[in-house]
Enzyme design. Structure first.
Site: not given
Ligand code: IPE
Ligand code: IPE
Ligand code: MG
Length: 245
Positions: A26, A43, A71, A136
C-alpha cells in the site's frame, strides 16, 4: 547502489525466518503524489519494488511470499487507474524470465473470472514456466478479497453437501483451508503493511488468524530490504502462543 550491495548491508538476524510472509503493498498513490507524479507512476515503482523484495525473500530462505496487488474492492477506482494497474500487472507477468532466473514459482491467487483474457493467458503461462522451480513461491493476490475467497470456498463445500458427498457436521477447518486459493500452503507467519494504515483491508483473514503483524509508515515503493530485515527481527522477538501458555 546496486541491489547486491544493498542486500549485503541487510543481513537478517540469527533466528527463525518466517516461512510465509504476506505484504499489503500500500501507499503507491501517496508516493506518487509526494513527487507530483501521476498515481500510475506510483504503481510502476511499487511493481518494481516487488521484484527487489521477492529476490531478497528468496535469498534469506522465506518459502512463500503473498503480495497483495489488487483487491476485489479496488475496482471502485477510476477506470483509468484500474487500466494502468492491469497493464502493469500484465507487464510484470511478462517479465517472467527474470523471475524464473531467480528460481521463483509465480502463482496468482484471486478471482480470475473478472480478469481479461490476456492477463489470464499470462497467468497460465507464468505458472507453466515457473512451476518446476524450487525456490520462493510468490503468490500475487490479484482481484483478491478474503471474503470473496471464503464465499467461493463455501460454495464448493455446499455443492458437495448438495450432492450428498459430505454431511454439514463433517466440515472441518482443514476442509475450509483446502477450499481457499492458498490450499496446501502454510498460513502466513508475518503480515506486513507499509504506508501507515493499520488494517488488513480484506487480506488473508482466515489464513492470518495467528499471523504476527508489522506496520511501517513508509510507502510501498520506498519500502527497503533493510525494513524487511527489521520486520523479521521484530518477528523473531515475538512469543507466538496460538492460544496456549
Ligand atoms: C489494500 O490497499 C489493497 C492492496 C494493497 C492491493 P487499499 O489502498 O485498497 O486499502 P484501503 O482502501 O486503504 O483499506
Ligand atoms: C496500493 O497503493 C496499490 C493498490 C491498492 C492497487 P494505493 O494505490 O492504495 O496507494 P494509496 O493508498 O492511495 O497511497
Ligand atoms: Mg491504499
Amino acid at each position: 547502489m546496486k541491489w547486491f550491495a544493498r542486500w549485503a548491508k541487510h543481513k537478517v538476524a540469527e533466528g527463525a525466518v518466517p516461512i510465509h510472509i504476506g505484504i499489503i503493498m500500500d501507499g503507491n498513490g501517496r508516493w506518487a503524489k509526494k513527487r507530483g507524479l501521476p498515481r500510475s507512476a506510483g504503481h510502476r515503482a511499487g511493481a518494481n519494488n516487488l521484484k527487489t523484495i521477492a529476490e531478497y525473500c528468496g535469498s534469506i530462505g522465506v518459502k512463500y511470499l503473498t503480495a497483495y496487488a489488487f483487491s476485489t474492492e479496488n475496482w471502485k477506482r477510476p477506470k483509468e487507474e484500474v487500466d494502468a494497474i492491469m497493464d502493469l500487472l500484465l507487464q510484470y507477468l511478462r517479465d517472467v524470465d527474470q523471475l524464473a532466473g531467480k528460481n521463483v514459482v509465480v502463482r496468482v491467487i484471486g478471482d480470475r473470472s473478472a480478469l481479461s483474457e490476456e492477463i489470464n493467458r499470462e497467468i497460465d503461462h507464468v505458472w507453466e514456466y515457473t512451476k518446476d522451480n524450487t525456490g520462493l513461491v510468490m503468490n500475487i493476490a490479484l482481484n483478491y478479497g478474503s471474503r470473496d475467497e471464503l464465499v467461493h470456498g463455501m460454495r464448493v463445500l455446499a455443492e458437495r453437501v448438495r450432492r450428498g458427498e459430505l454431511a454439514p457436521e463433517d466440515i472441518t477447518e482443514q476442509m475450509v483451508s483446502d477450499s481457499l486459493y492458498t490450499a496446501g500452503q502454510p498460513d502466513p507467519d508475518l503480515i506486513i503493511r507499509p504506508s501507515g494504515e493499520l488494517r488488513l483491508s480484506n487480506f488473508l483473514l482466515w489464513q492470518g488468524a495467528y499471523s504476527e503483524l508489522w506496520f511501517s509508515n513508509t510507502n510501498w515503493p520506498d519500502f527497503t530490504t533493510g525494513q524487511l530485515a527489521e520486520a523479521i527481527a521484530a518477528y523473531q522477538t515475538r512469543s507466538r502462543r496460538f492460544g496456549g501458555v
